[in-house]
Scaffold this motif. Structure first.
Motif, PDB file in Angstrom:
ATOM      1  N   ALA A 110       0.751  -1.231   0.129  1.00  0.00           N
ATOM      2  CA  ALA A 110      -0.005   0.086   0.029  1.00  0.00           C
ATOM      3  C   ALA A 110       0.889   1.169   0.009  1.00  0.00           C
ATOM      4  CB  ALA A 110      -0.907   0.013   1.346  1.00  0.00           C
ATOM      5  N   ARG A 111       2.251   1.029  -0.038  1.00  0.00           N
ATOM      6  CA  ARG A 111       3.084   2.390  -0.146  1.00  0.00           C
ATOM      7  C   ARG A 111       3.159   2.914  -1.475  1.00  0.00           C
ATOM      8  NH1 ARG A 111       7.421  -1.077   3.032  1.00  0.00           N
ATOM      9  NH2 ARG A 111       6.396  -1.126   4.847  1.00  0.00           N
ATOM     10  N   GLY A 112       3.417   4.222  -1.641  1.00  0.00           N
ATOM     11  CA  GLY A 112       3.413   5.150  -2.860  1.00  0.00           C
ATOM     12  C   GLY A 112       2.250   5.848  -3.028  1.00  0.00           C
ATOM     13  N   ARG A 113       1.182   5.893  -1.882  1.00  0.00           N
ATOM     14  CA  ARG A 113       0.030   6.533  -2.159  1.00  0.00           C
ATOM     15  C   ARG A 113      -0.225   7.659  -1.218  1.00  0.00           C
ATOM     16  NH1 ARG A 113      -3.555   0.967  -2.531  1.00  0.00           N
ATOM     17  NH2 ARG A 113      -2.235  -0.261  -3.816  1.00  0.00           N
ATOM     18  N   GLY A 114       1.099   7.936  -0.585  1.00  0.00           N
ATOM     19  CA  GLY A 114       0.607   8.973   0.589  1.00  0.00           C
ATOM     20  C   GLY A 114       0.024   8.667   1.858  1.00  0.00           C
ATOM     21  N   TYR A 115      -0.255   7.513   2.064  1.00  0.00           N
ATOM     22  CA  TYR A 115      -1.073   7.218   3.413  1.00  0.00           C
ATOM     23  C   TYR A 115      -0.315   7.617   4.624  1.00  0.00           C
ATOM     24  CZ  TYR A 115      -4.038   4.440   0.537  1.00  0.00           C
ATOM     25  OH  TYR A 115      -5.037   3.801  -0.628  1.00  0.00           O
ATOM     26  N   GLY A 116       1.055   7.522   4.734  1.00  0.00           N
ATOM     27  CA  GLY A 116       1.642   8.069   6.030  1.00  0.00           C
ATOM     28  C   GLY A 116       1.499   9.482   6.075  1.00  0.00           C
ATOM     29  N   ALA A 117       1.439  10.280   5.086  1.00  0.00           N
ATOM     30  CA  ALA A 117       1.238  11.799   5.268  1.00  0.00           C
ATOM     31  C   ALA A 117      -0.146  11.858   5.570  1.00  0.00           C
ATOM     32  CB  ALA A 117       1.639  12.384   4.029  1.00  0.00           C
ATOM     33  N   ARG A 118      -1.104  11.185   4.774  1.00  0.00           N
ATOM     34  CA  ARG A 118      -2.449  11.329   5.395  1.00  0.00           C
ATOM     35  C   ARG A 118      -2.794  11.212   6.839  1.00  0.00           C
ATOM     36  NH1 ARG A 118      -5.909  11.966   0.880  1.00  0.00           N
ATOM     37  NH2 ARG A 118      -4.535  12.709  -0.847  1.00  0.00           N
ATOM     38  N   LEU A 119      -2.164  10.273   7.106  1.00  0.00           N
ATOM     39  CA  LEU A 119      -2.490   9.868   8.366  1.00  0.00           C
ATOM     40  C   LEU A 119      -1.863  10.831   9.408  1.00  0.00           C
ATOM     41  CD1 LEU A 119      -1.931   5.793   8.437  1.00  0.00           C
ATOM     42  CD2 LEU A 119      -3.888   6.914   9.160  1.00  0.00           C
ATOM     43  N   PHE A 120      -0.455  11.281   9.178  1.00  0.00           N
ATOM     44  CA  PHE A 120       0.004  12.268  10.149  1.00  0.00           C
ATOM     45  C   PHE A 120      -0.886  13.703  10.144  1.00  0.00           C
ATOM     46  CE2 PHE A 120       2.831  16.055  10.373  1.00  0.00           C
ATOM     47  CZ  PHE A 120       3.785  15.526  11.638  1.00  0.00           C
ATOM     48  N   ASP A 121      -1.481  13.879   9.147  1.00  0.00           N
ATOM     49  CA  ASP A 121      -2.387  14.851   9.087  1.00  0.00           C
ATOM     50  C   ASP A 121      -3.431  14.884   9.893  1.00  0.00           C
ATOM     51  OD1 ASP A 121      -0.634  16.378   7.007  1.00  0.00           O
ATOM     52  OD2 ASP A 121      -1.696  16.190   5.300  1.00  0.00           O
ATOM     53  N   ARG A 122      -4.033  13.839   9.697  1.00  0.00           N
ATOM     54  CA  ARG A 122      -5.167  13.566  10.583  1.00  0.00           C
ATOM     55  C   ARG A 122      -4.724  13.497  11.989  1.00  0.00           C
ATOM     56  NH1 ARG A 122      -9.286  12.830  13.075  1.00  0.00           N
ATOM     57  NH2 ARG A 122     -10.963  11.308  12.930  1.00  0.00           N
ATOM     58  N   ALA A 123      -3.512  12.927  12.227  1.00  0.00           N
ATOM     59  CA  ALA A 123      -3.100  12.867  13.783  1.00  0.00           C
ATOM     60  C   ALA A 123      -3.026  14.469  14.343  1.00  0.00           C
ATOM     61  CB  ALA A 123      -1.958  11.952  14.109  1.00  0.00           C
ATOM     62  N   VAL A 124      -2.338  15.254  13.300  1.00  0.00           N
ATOM     63  CA  VAL A 124      -2.402  16.552  13.602  1.00  0.00           C
ATOM     64  C   VAL A 124      -3.467  17.244  14.070  1.00  0.00           C
ATOM     65  CG1 VAL A 124      -1.563  18.788  12.960  1.00  0.00           C
ATOM     66  CG2 VAL A 124       0.239  17.027  12.692  1.00  0.00           C
ATOM     67  N   MET A 125      -4.476  17.142  13.320  1.00  0.00           N
ATOM     68  CA  MET A 125      -5.869  18.003  13.292  1.00  0.00           C
ATOM     69  C   MET A 125      -6.551  17.497  14.878  1.00  0.00           C
ATOM     70  SD  MET A 125      -8.849  18.218  10.584  1.00  0.00           S
ATOM     71  CE  MET A 125      -8.854  16.519  10.310  1.00  0.00           C
ATOM     72  N   HIS A 126      -6.457  16.137  14.947  1.00  0.00           N
ATOM     73  CA  HIS A 126      -6.997  15.682  16.237  1.00  0.00           C
ATOM     74  C   HIS A 126      -6.365  16.155  17.449  1.00  0.00           C
ATOM     75  CE1 HIS A 126      -9.122  12.880  18.925  1.00  0.00           C
ATOM     76  NE2 HIS A 126      -7.859  12.481  19.487  1.00  0.00           N
ATOM     77  N   ALA A 127      -4.825  16.086  17.431  1.00  0.00           N
ATOM     78  CA  ALA A 127      -3.837  16.479  18.437  1.00  0.00           C
ATOM     79  C   ALA A 127      -4.420  18.082  18.734  1.00  0.00           C
ATOM     80  CB  ALA A 127      -2.434  16.459  18.331  1.00  0.00           C
ATOM     81  N   ARG A 128      -4.367  19.078  17.787  1.00  0.00           N
ATOM     82  CA  ARG A 128      -4.863  20.405  17.976  1.00  0.00           C
ATOM     83  C   ARG A 128      -6.277  20.432  18.756  1.00  0.00           C
ATOM     84  NH1 ARG A 128      -5.304  23.252  12.524  1.00  0.00           N
ATOM     85  NH2 ARG A 128      -6.046  24.832  14.001  1.00  0.00           N
ATOM     86  N   ASN A 129      -6.990  19.518  18.268  1.00  0.00           N
ATOM     87  CA  ASN A 129      -8.505  19.779  18.923  1.00  0.00           C
ATOM     88  C   ASN A 129      -8.736  18.999  20.269  1.00  0.00           C
ATOM     89  OD1 ASN A 129      -9.506  20.770  16.281  1.00  0.00           O
ATOM     90  ND2 ASN A 129     -10.161  18.877  15.381  1.00  0.00           N
ATOM     91  N   ASP A 130      -7.502  18.282  20.641  1.00  0.00           N
ATOM     92  CA  ASP A 130      -7.491  17.712  21.859  1.00  0.00           C
ATOM     93  C   ASP A 130      -6.624  18.522  22.788  1.00  0.00           C
ATOM     94  OD1 ASP A 130      -8.821  15.560  23.444  1.00  0.00           O
ATOM     95  OD2 ASP A 130      -6.722  14.377  23.240  1.00  0.00           O
TER      96      ASP A 130
END
Length: 245
Positions: free
Chosen positions: A131-151
Motif C-alpha cells: 500500500a505504499r506510494g499512495r501518501g497514506y503515511g502523510a495522510r495519517l500524519f495530517d489526521r493525527a495533527v488535526m486531532h491533536a490540535r482539537n484535543d
C-alpha cells in the motif's frame, strides 16, 4: 485543509465503487505505475474491537519494517504485547482499510503520561508494503495533527531511526524541527490551537470514515455471499454431470 463539500463529493464517488466486482491484483514483472493520490482517504479512529486487525497489520510487517516502526526488530510476541497494551481511552489509533477490510495503514497518537508534559503527544505510523506510494503515511500524519490540535495538544513529536527517511520527510514537510543524534532522530512540531474549522473538519472526516467502513462491511458481506452461492451452484452442476445417464 479540505472543504466539507470536497469531502462529501469524494466520499460519494468512492462509495459508488464498493459494489463493483473486486479486481484481483495482477502480477507483473514490469515496474508498477505510481498510484494517483485520491482527493480523500477515509481514515477512521479505532477502538478495542479492532485489536485483532491491528495485530494482523503489525504482524504482516517485514522484519525491517518492524525495525523502522518500533526502533527494534520486534518479534511476534512483542507485537502482541504492544497491541494488548494499547490504551484506547488515553491515546488515539487511526486506520485505513481497503475494500477487503484489511488494515493497510495505521497510526498511533500516544499522549504523554508525564504530568509535566500533558500537552505533548508522540506519533508513530506503519503502512503495509503493498500500500505504499499512495501518501497514506502523510495522510495519517495530517489526521493525527488535526486531532491533536482539537484535543489541546500543542507539541507533537516523533522518535524515529535516522534511516527512516520516509517518516522524517513527512515531519520535515509539515514544518517540524528535527534533531539527529547518531542512529536516532527526534522531530518536534509546534501545533496551532484548535479553531472552528479544525473541529468541524475532524467531525466531518470521522463521520465519512465511519460511513465508508460500514459500506465496505456491507460490500464484503455481499460478495462473500455471492461467492458462496456461486460455489453451491457449481457444486450442483458438477453433481449433475457425474450422474449416470
Amino acid at each position: 485543509m479540505l472543504t466539507p463539500s470536497t469531502l462529501l463529493r469524494a466520499s460519494y464517488n468512492a462509495g459508488r465503487k464498493f459494489f463493483q466486482p473486486p479486481v484481483e491484483a495482477r502480477i507483473s514483472a514490469a515496474p508498477a505505475a505510481p498510484h494517483p493520490q485520491p482527493v480523500m482517504v477515509p481514515i477512521r479512529s479505532m477502538g478495542p474491537s479492532h485489536g485483532e486487525r491491528i495485530a494482523r497489520h503489525l504482524l504482516a510487517l517485514s522484519e525491517h519494517d518492524r525495525y523502522l516502526r518500533f526502533g527494534y526488530a520486534a518479534n511476534d510476541e512483542q507485537i502482541r504485547r504492544y497491541v494488548d497494551g494499547l490504551n484506547f481511552d488515553r491515546d488515539e489509533i487511526f486506520g485505513i482499510y481497503n475494500r477487503k477490510l484489511a488494515l493497510i495503514a495505521m497510526a498511533h497518537l500516544a499522549h504523554s503520561t508525564d504530568p509535566n508534559l500533558t500537552s505533548c503527544a508522540e506519533f508513530g505510523v506503519s503502512v503495509l508494503a503493498q500500500a505504499r506510494g499512495r501518501g497514506y503515511g502523510a495522510r495519517l500524519f495530517d489526521r493525527a495533527v488535526m486531532h491533536a490540535r482539537n484535543d489541546g495538544v500543542d507539541m507533537m513529536f516523533i522518535h524515529a531511526l535516522s534511516e527512516n527517511t520516509a517518516m522524517l520527510n513527512i515531519a520535515r514537510k509539515a514544518g517540524a524541527t528535527i534533531e539527529r543524534d547518531g542512529s536516532e532522530s527526534e522531530a518536534y512540531l509546534k501545533l496551532p490551537p484548535a479553531d472552528l474549522d479544525s473541529r468541524m473538519t475532524e467531525m466531518l472526516e470521522e463521520r465519512i470514515a465511519q460511513t465508508d467502513y460500514r459500506l465496505k462491511v456491507q460490500a464484503k458481506q455481499f460478495w462473500d455471499l455471492l461467492t458462496i452461492v456461486q460455489e453451491v451452484r457449481q457444486g450442483v452442476r458438477d453433481g449433475r454431470d457425474r450422474m449416470p445417464m
